[in-house]
Design a protein around this motif. Sequence first.
Motif, PDB file in Angstrom:
ATOM      1  N   THR A 179       0.849  -1.191   0.000  1.00 10.85           N
ATOM      2  CA  THR A 179       0.000   0.000   0.000  1.00 10.85           C
ATOM      3  C   THR A 179       0.884   1.240   0.000  1.00 10.85           C
ATOM      4  N   PRO A 180       0.356   2.384  -0.409  1.00 11.77           N
ATOM      5  CA  PRO A 180       1.156   3.605  -0.365  1.00 11.77           C
ATOM      6  C   PRO A 180       1.632   3.957   1.046  1.00 11.77           C
ATOM      7  N   GLU A 181       0.852   3.591   2.074  1.00  8.55           N
ATOM      8  CA  GLU A 181       1.255   3.897   3.452  1.00  8.55           C
ATOM      9  C   GLU A 181       2.588   3.237   3.804  1.00  8.55           C
ATOM     10  N   GLN A 182       2.884   2.118   3.191  1.00  6.72           N
ATOM     11  CA  GLN A 182       4.110   1.390   3.507  1.00  6.72           C
ATOM     12  C   GLN A 182       5.356   2.018   2.888  1.00  6.72           C
ATOM     13  N   VAL A 184       6.659   4.764   3.580  1.00  7.93           N
ATOM     14  CA  VAL A 184       7.463   5.479   4.582  1.00  7.93           C
ATOM     15  C   VAL A 184       8.615   4.620   5.086  1.00  7.93           C
ATOM     16  N   TYR A 201       1.492  10.916  -5.157  1.00  8.25           N
ATOM     17  CA  TYR A 201       0.045  10.823  -4.981  1.00  8.25           C
ATOM     18  C   TYR A 201      -0.434   9.458  -5.497  1.00  8.25           C
ATOM     19  N   ASP A 211      -4.651  11.016  -3.073  1.00  5.70           N
ATOM     20  CA  ASP A 211      -4.157  11.360  -1.743  1.00  5.70           C
ATOM     21  C   ASP A 211      -2.648  11.516  -1.803  1.00  5.70           C
ATOM     22  N   TYR A 213       1.173  11.510  -0.338  1.00 10.24           N
ATOM     23  CA  TYR A 213       1.978  10.748   0.613  1.00 10.24           C
ATOM     24  C   TYR A 213       3.370  11.371   0.660  1.00 10.24           C
ATOM     25  N   TRP A 262      -2.977   0.481  -8.066  1.00  8.26           N
ATOM     26  CA  TRP A 262      -3.233   1.881  -7.720  1.00  8.26           C
ATOM     27  C   TRP A 262      -2.883   2.761  -8.919  1.00  8.26           C
TER      28      TRP A 262
END
Length: 307
Positions: A179-182, A184, A201, A211, A213, A262
């Motif tokens: 996921t994009p959250e990962q 980081v 994004y 969104d 990131y 995505w």
Amino acid sequence: MQLNALRYFAMVAATGSFIATARHFRVPASSVSRQIAALEREVGQQLLYRHTRAVRLTDAGERYYLTVREALDLLDMAAEQAADKDTQPRGLIRVNAPVALGRLHIAPLLNDLQKDYPDLSVQLTLTDAFIDPVQEGADITLRVGRLEDSGLVARLVAPQRYILCASRGYLDTHGVPDTPEQLVAHNCLVYRGQWGAQRWYFRQPGAPHYDAYDVTGRFQSNNAETLVSAAEASLGLVLFPTWLFQAGSFRKGRLVKLLTGWEASVEAEPPGIHLVSPENRSRSRKVRVVTDFLLERIGAPPYWDRV
């Protein structure tokens, strides 16, 4: 005042070279130098600084060149309109493009253009700086990003489709993000241009908005190809449009596409690629010919997305 002297002066100003100007007009370099010297005497101003390795405009030459260039453009346009419509376009065409897009795609296409239209001379300038085509004298500018309401005539080349990717070696060591959250937890190789570091994004297909990131990494650059090379060397992840990647990078396994479920971008509204021209130059036949040639060769969808 001779028209040839003005044309020689404008070409020297554009190329920075008496030799290139002489080659373009197929006259001796001494003739170019002699006519420009006579032009300076008639104007009563030194227009060019002459150095051993380069020639550049004086302040007076800069002002004079802007006016002369516009006058020559009008004369050329009048000659085009008076000529037989089947006459091959001729003269100088000035094209500006971002560095990577110009090197990878526009320069090869312009090489083909000159084979089809041998009477056209092309001056290609590559820069990632945001130029004013009117001030810089560009007939055609390839612009990547959102278009402002500038009064320029624009034609869409293609929307941009972005790919997030990394090398297999990097992924074997650091894992594959789901996921994009990962992101980081990963070393993201971020492009840093004149507006600062790009944000990344993502959105799910069909979602109304992207969104943002905030991603970080140990290597940033204002050169996209450098960052792609770093990704192939297993240094981290990159996010770039499809036109920047060589098809062999994926076929040969140097890079692996990530988060393929995505949609990605570097702006909240994905930027496109446009051809823009000042309104007065867009009426020129040679500008229309070159614009149509580039659009036809790139195609819709663009050839780099069909590979």
